[in-house]
Structures are given as C-alpha cells and as structure tokens.
Design a protein around this motif. Structure first.
Motif, PDB file in Angstrom:
ATOM      1  N   SER A   1       2.320   1.270 -15.041  1.00 30.13           N
ATOM      2  CA  SER A   1       3.518   0.855 -15.763  1.00 30.13           C
ATOM      3  C   SER A   1       4.751   1.499 -15.160  1.00 30.13           C
ATOM      4  O   SER A   1       4.662   2.462 -14.395  1.00 30.13           O
ATOM      5  N   VAL A   2       5.912   0.967 -15.510  1.00 23.05           N
ATOM      6  CA  VAL A   2       7.196   1.530 -15.102  1.00 23.05           C
ATOM      7  C   VAL A   2       8.074   1.624 -16.341  1.00 23.05           C
ATOM      8  O   VAL A   2       7.865   0.910 -17.326  1.00 23.05           O
ATOM      9  N   PRO A   3       9.064   2.520 -16.341  1.00 24.09           N
ATOM     10  CA  PRO A   3       9.914   2.674 -17.538  1.00 24.09           C
ATOM     11  C   PRO A   3      10.733   1.422 -17.820  1.00 24.09           C
ATOM     12  O   PRO A   3      11.039   0.636 -16.923  1.00 24.09           O
ATOM     13  N   GLY A   4      11.112   1.265 -19.080  1.00 18.84           N
ATOM     14  CA  GLY A   4      12.042   0.209 -19.445  1.00 18.84           C
ATOM     15  C   GLY A   4      11.372  -1.031 -19.998  1.00 18.84           C
ATOM     16  O   GLY A   4      10.188  -1.286 -19.766  1.00 18.84           O
ATOM     17  N   PRO A   5      12.133  -1.841 -20.743  1.00 13.60           N
ATOM     18  CA  PRO A   5      11.618  -3.102 -21.272  1.00 13.60           C
ATOM     19  C   PRO A   5      11.735  -4.216 -20.236  1.00 13.60           C
ATOM     20  O   PRO A   5      12.221  -4.022 -19.122  1.00 13.60           O
ATOM     21  N   THR A   6      11.295  -5.395 -20.638  1.00 18.03           N
ATOM     22  CA  THR A   6      11.454  -6.577 -19.792  1.00 18.03           C
ATOM     23  C   THR A   6      12.939  -6.829 -19.491  1.00 18.03           C
ATOM     24  O   THR A   6      13.800  -6.570 -20.330  1.00 18.03           O
ATOM     25  N   LYS A   7      13.221  -7.289 -18.290  1.00 21.20           N
ATOM     26  CA  LYS A   7      14.561  -7.616 -17.779  1.00 21.20           C
ATOM     27  C   LYS A   7      15.332  -6.388 -17.299  1.00 21.20           C
ATOM     28  O   LYS A   7      16.435  -6.536 -16.772  1.00 21.20           O
ATOM     29  N   ARG A   8      14.777  -5.181 -17.489  1.00 22.18           N
ATOM     30  CA  ARG A   8      15.491  -3.975 -17.088  1.00 22.18           C
ATOM     31  C   ARG A   8      15.570  -3.875 -15.563  1.00 22.18           C
ATOM     32  O   ARG A   8      14.628  -4.211 -14.857  1.00 22.18           O
ATOM     33  N   LEU A   9      16.716  -3.380 -15.052  1.00 22.48           N
ATOM     34  CA  LEU A   9      16.868  -3.115 -13.631  1.00 22.48           C
ATOM     35  C   LEU A   9      16.019  -1.902 -13.256  1.00 22.48           C
ATOM     36  O   LEU A   9      16.101  -0.849 -13.893  1.00 22.48           O
ATOM     37  N   ILE A  10      15.208  -2.044 -12.213  1.00 26.33           N
ATOM     38  CA  ILE A  10      14.318  -0.976 -11.743  1.00 26.33           C
ATOM     39  C   ILE A  10      14.720  -0.615 -10.312  1.00 26.33           C
ATOM     40  O   ILE A  10      14.804  -1.495  -9.447  1.00 26.33           O
TER      41      ILE A  10
ATOM     42  N   GLY B   1      17.722  12.286 -34.117  1.00 26.92           N
ATOM     43  CA  GLY B   1      18.735  11.896 -33.147  1.00 26.92           C
ATOM     44  C   GLY B   1      18.287  10.704 -32.319  1.00 26.92           C
ATOM     45  O   GLY B   1      17.321  10.010 -32.653  1.00 26.92           O
ATOM     46  N   GLN B   2      19.005  10.471 -31.227  1.00 22.87           N
ATOM     47  CA  GLN B   2      18.732   9.341 -30.352  1.00 22.87           C
ATOM     48  C   GLN B   2      17.368   9.490 -29.693  1.00 22.87           C
ATOM     49  O   GLN B   2      17.008  10.551 -29.179  1.00 22.87           O
ATOM     50  N   MET B   3      16.596   8.398 -29.688  1.00 19.16           N
ATOM     51  CA  MET B   3      15.298   8.366 -29.022  1.00 19.16           C
ATOM     52  C   MET B   3      15.251   7.151 -28.104  1.00 19.16           C
ATOM     53  O   MET B   3      15.524   6.039 -28.528  1.00 19.16           O
ATOM     54  N   GLY B   4      14.928   7.369 -26.856  1.00 21.40           N
ATOM     55  CA  GLY B   4      14.873   6.284 -25.894  1.00 21.40           C
ATOM     56  C   GLY B   4      16.230   6.007 -25.265  1.00 21.40           C
ATOM     57  O   GLY B   4      17.243   6.635 -25.598  1.00 21.40           O
ATOM     58  N   TYR B   5      16.244   5.043 -24.359  1.00 17.12           N
ATOM     59  CA  TYR B   5      17.411   4.699 -23.552  1.00 17.12           C
ATOM     60  C   TYR B   5      17.866   5.911 -22.734  1.00 17.12           C
ATOM     61  O   TYR B   5      19.040   6.238 -22.661  1.00 17.12           O
ATOM     62  N   HIS B   6      16.875   6.601 -22.122  1.00 18.32           N
ATOM     63  CA  HIS B   6      17.150   7.719 -21.226  1.00 18.32           C
ATOM     64  C   HIS B   6      16.709   7.328 -19.820  1.00 18.32           C
ATOM     65  O   HIS B   6      15.726   6.607 -19.646  1.00 18.32           O
ATOM     66  N   GLN B   7      17.412   7.817 -18.812  1.00 18.00           N
ATOM     67  CA  GLN B   7      16.972   7.569 -17.439  1.00 18.00           C
ATOM     68  C   GLN B   7      15.782   8.466 -17.120  1.00 18.00           C
ATOM     69  O   GLN B   7      15.809   9.671 -17.350  1.00 18.00           O
ATOM     70  N   ARG B   8      14.736   7.864 -16.581  1.00 18.50           N
ATOM     71  CA  ARG B   8      13.535   8.595 -16.201  1.00 18.50           C
ATOM     72  C   ARG B   8      13.059   8.125 -14.828  1.00 18.50           C
ATOM     73  O   ARG B   8      13.238   6.956 -14.462  1.00 18.50           O
ATOM     74  N   THR B   9      12.456   9.037 -14.083  1.00 15.10           N
ATOM     75  CA  THR B   9      11.918   8.737 -12.753  1.00 15.10           C
ATOM     76  C   THR B   9      10.430   9.034 -12.746  1.00 15.10           C
ATOM     77  O   THR B   9      10.018  10.122 -13.157  1.00 15.10           O
ATOM     78  N   GLU B  10       9.630   8.084 -12.280  1.00 16.13           N
ATOM     79  CA  GLU B  10       8.189   8.279 -12.124  1.00 16.13           C
ATOM     80  C   GLU B  10       7.877   8.324 -10.637  1.00 16.13           C
ATOM     81  O   GLU B  10       8.339   7.470  -9.867  1.00 16.13           O
ATOM     82  N   PHE B  11       7.085   9.318 -10.253  1.00 16.56           N
ATOM     83  CA  PHE B  11       6.805   9.558  -8.844  1.00 16.56           C
ATOM     84  C   PHE B  11       5.512   8.885  -8.406  1.00 16.56           C
ATOM     85  O   PHE B  11       4.559   8.754  -9.176  1.00 16.56           O
ATOM     86  N   ASN B  12       5.502   8.471  -7.132  1.00 11.66           N
ATOM     87  CA  ASN B  12       4.286   8.035  -6.439  1.00 11.66           C
ATOM     88  C   ASN B  12       3.578   6.873  -7.133  1.00 11.66           C
ATOM     89  O   ASN B  12       2.405   6.949  -7.492  1.00 11.66           O
TER      90      ASN B  12
ATOM     91  N   GLY C   1       0.780  -1.228   0.000  1.00  9.36           N
ATOM     92  CA  GLY C   1       0.000   0.000   0.000  1.00  9.36           C
ATOM     93  C   GLY C   1       0.813   1.281   0.000  1.00  9.36           C
ATOM     94  O   GLY C   1       0.248   2.368  -0.149  1.00  9.36           O
ATOM     95  N   ALA C   2       2.126   1.195   0.177  1.00 12.15           N
ATOM     96  CA  ALA C   2       2.964   2.388   0.255  1.00 12.15           C
ATOM     97  C   ALA C   2       3.230   2.950  -1.138  1.00 12.15           C
ATOM     98  O   ALA C   2       3.054   2.285  -2.155  1.00 12.15           O
ATOM     99  N   LEU C   3       3.678   4.206  -1.167  1.00 11.69           N
ATOM    100  CA  LEU C   3       4.074   4.860  -2.404  1.00 11.69           C
ATOM    101  C   LEU C   3       5.591   4.814  -2.547  1.00 11.69           C
ATOM    102  O   LEU C   3       6.316   4.919  -1.551  1.00 11.69           O
ATOM    103  N   VAL C   4       6.062   4.658  -3.777  1.00 14.35           N
ATOM    104  CA  VAL C   4       7.500   4.660  -4.058  1.00 14.35           C
ATOM    105  C   VAL C   4       7.741   5.450  -5.342  1.00 14.35           C
ATOM    106  O   VAL C   4       6.833   5.629  -6.162  1.00 14.35           O
ATOM    107  N   ASP C   5       8.951   5.939  -5.490  1.00 12.47           N
ATOM    108  CA  ASP C   5       9.399   6.508  -6.759  1.00 12.47           C
ATOM    109  C   ASP C   5      10.152   5.426  -7.524  1.00 12.47           C
ATOM    110  O   ASP C   5      10.931   4.662  -6.929  1.00 12.47           O
ATOM    111  N   VAL C   6       9.939   5.366  -8.821  1.00 16.98           N
ATOM    112  CA  VAL C   6      10.528   4.329  -9.663  1.00 16.98           C
ATOM    113  C   VAL C   6      11.462   4.987 -10.676  1.00 16.98           C
ATOM    114  O   VAL C   6      11.064   5.915 -11.383  1.00 16.98           O
ATOM    115  N   ALA C   7      12.703   4.521 -10.725  1.00 16.23           N
ATOM    116  CA  ALA C   7      13.689   5.058 -11.677  1.00 16.23           C
ATOM    117  C   ALA C   7      14.222   3.910 -12.524  1.00 16.23           C
ATOM    118  O   ALA C   7      14.525   2.831 -12.000  1.00 16.23           O
ATOM    119  N   ALA C   8      14.335   4.157 -13.829  1.00 13.14           N
ATOM    120  CA  ALA C   8      14.851   3.141 -14.738  1.00 13.14           C
ATOM    121  C   ALA C   8      15.266   3.814 -16.037  1.00 13.14           C
ATOM    122  O   ALA C   8      14.962   4.983 -16.280  1.00 13.14           O
TER     123      ALA C   8
END
Length: 332
Positions: free
Chosen positions: A294-303, A248-259, A192-199
């Motif tokens: 959802s969370v950022p990143g494809p399958t197998k990605r470190l979250i 230019g380059q699209m994707g493979y950027h670090q992103r953080t999703e809140f709450n 039930g807690a909230l977390v920030d997710v970075a990937a």
C-alpha cells in the motif's frame, strides 16, 4: 507487588500532528546514484488497489520460486513536463539557488499555478547558468492532470526534481536536453526497482485521544467519561506537557514510506482496470505502475516517487508476474 508498566500509547515521532501545508509532498533529501544522468523522481495519481500473483524471487524465502499472492497499488503515471532548470551552489549554510532557466513555452494551464513572465529570454538565462559555480542541478517538473479522467482537476502540480548521476556538466547537458519536453516514468525507474513513496495521508478530521493515540478506556466506574485520559500530568510543572495525549487533528499528514518495490510498469490501463473501474476513480488510461503493498493517501491523491535513500538488498530484476486481478471491486 510491583505496579504493572506499559509503554506510552502512540508514537511521538510525528508531533505536532498538524494538517499538511500542501497536498504536493515535499522531498528534502536526494540520494547519490552511480548511473545517469537521469531524473531521480516522478509523480502519479493513486487509482486503487488489487492483488496479483508473482513468482517469489527471494532466495532465502520459504516460498522461493513458488507463486505467491501479493497486494498491489495501481498508480496512474501520465507523462510529466519540464518547465525549468534550477542550479545550486555550495555555501557555508548549505545549498543555495543561484539561477534558473525556464522553457520558452509551457502549458497555458500552468499559468493558473503561478505567473509566467512574458517575452522571457530563455537563451540569455541559460547562458548565465553556464557561468555559475554549480554544485547541484534540479528541474521543475509539472504534472498533466488533464490527461487523467479519474482526477477532477486541470491545474498542474509543480515540483522540484533532482537530476543525479554523472558529472555536473553531464547533468546540466541532460537537463537542457529535456527542458520543455515530456518525460515518462521509464526515464526514472525500471521494473523490479525500489523507490521511496511520499504522499499526504487520508484526513480523518478532529478525533479524540482514544482513536488518535490509542489510549486505554477508563474503568466503567469512572465518573461520567470513559473515552478520556486519566490525568493531564503532575502538579509541577504547572503546565500541560506536549507528551500528554489529547484530542486534535488526525490524518492529512505528509508521510514517506521507504523501499517500495515496482512490480510492473505498463502502458495500457486495460491490463489492470477492474470490471466497472476503480472505486471513486474510474479507469486508468495512461501509463501505470504496480507497487508492492500500500501507499499513503486516498484514491486520487498525488503520489511522489524518489530513488531510495536507504536501499535494501533486493533483487533489481523484474519479477515474474503471473496474474493481475481485474475482478470488480464493488462490495469488496
């Protein structure tokens, strides 16, 4: 008749859009918490997505106390190990590392990540830490991908995690207690807690301006091209400004999703494994997390997970979970 105006396509907030330096996300800030001392972060691997039914516990919702269907992401979170304790002091330029103490023994696979000194005096290093004027306490934790069958790697990922809550002495004592030992997801968060997710997001390679920035297609009367920008900018200044949307380059950027809300923490992967396993991953065999959405990143990605730095007013109680879909994802 006035000209029609519209905002520029694409967000400039993330420029320049370069490839991430490391696939292990970097967390630059940590919130202050009242409970503790405890770890303020953890890490896992993205297995896939499914859907679930839960009782809506939002009091002001139109579907309050009713069953609702929600999308959920499954993260496999095997235990992590604590390799070292690192302490910081306050300076006029911010926090500065003043020392660290490593565990007497670490996994042999970690030596593939960085050199581990031989004949290390762990007790001597710890005694030196106690003499410092400490402002913050953090630990170096590393994953155990050897326990995960869905991730084809053995070398652990090493990351720094803050120990928060309580006094500095209590944090230091807690860090010494877990040094060299395994820590689980239950040491970090509850249902039930909230977390920030970075990937690091899914990489899409080199893309054109239409897909990368969402610019409008040119008229069919345009000469030779349609999927290009109309102009590189005015005559002066005699340069192309960085606000001009280009390829230019699209994707493979670090992103953080809140709450992001933790729906469930489970111990048996059989509760969430779909028939035939998750696509491109397989079966979950360790502890797992169900995260709403959802969370950022494809399958197998470190979250990476972290205590929320800007929490919202959401019930911290564990939601009432009614059903988790385990139907096959083949063809879905």
């Amino acid at each position: 008749m006035p000209n029609k105006r519209r905002p520029k396509r694409g967000s400039k907030a993330y420029s320049p859009r370069k490839r991430a330096v490391s696939q292990t996300p970097r967390l630059d800030s940590w919130p202050e918490i009242s409970e503790g001392p405890k770890l303020q972060g953890f890490a896992g691997y993205k297995a896939g997505m499914t859907h679930a039914f839960m009782v809506d516990d939002r009091k002001t919702s139109l579907t309050a106390k009713q069953e609702i269907q929600i999308p959920v992401t499954v993260l496999e979170v095997p235990p992590m190990k604590v390799a070292a304790v690192r302490v910081y002091e306050n300076t006029r330029y911010g926090l500065r590392t003043v020392g660290e103490a490593w565990a007497p023994s670490v996994d042999a696979l970690l030596k593939r990540r960085l050199p581990i000194p031989k004949n290390y005096d762990a007790e001597g290093a710890w005694a030196k830490l106690a003499e410092k004027d400490i402002a913050d306490v953090r630990v170096l934790t590393y994953t155990q991908p050897k326990l995960v069958t869905g991730v084809p790697k053995k070398v652990p990922e090493l990351m720094e995690t803050r120990v928060g809550g309580g006094t500095i002495d209590e944090r230091l004592a807690y860090a010494k207690e877990i040094l060299g030992k395994e820590v689980t997801i239950a040491d970090f968060v509850k249902d039930g807690a909230l977390v920030d997710v970075a990937a690091v997001t899914k990489g899409k390679g080199f893309q054109g301006a239409v897909k990368r920035w969402g610019v409008k297609l040119l008229s069919h009367k345009n000469s030779k091209h349609r999927r290009m920008i109309g102009t590189l900018g005015p005559k002066r200044p005699g340069m192309v400004l960085p606000t001009v949307p280009q390829s230019g380059q699209m994707g493979y950027h670090q992103r953080t999703e809140f709450n992001k809300r933790i729906i469930k923490i489970g111990e048996s992967g059989e509760e969430v494994n779909p028939k035939g396993g998750f696509l491109h991953y397989g079966s979950v065999r360790n502890n797992y997390l169900l995260i709403h959405g959802s969370v950022p990143g494809p399958t197998k990605r470190l979250i990476r997970l972290r205590d929320p730095v800007r929490p919202t007013k959401v019930s911290g109680d564990a939601p009432e979970l009614v059903y988790i879909s385990t139907e096959s994802k083949q063809g879905a």
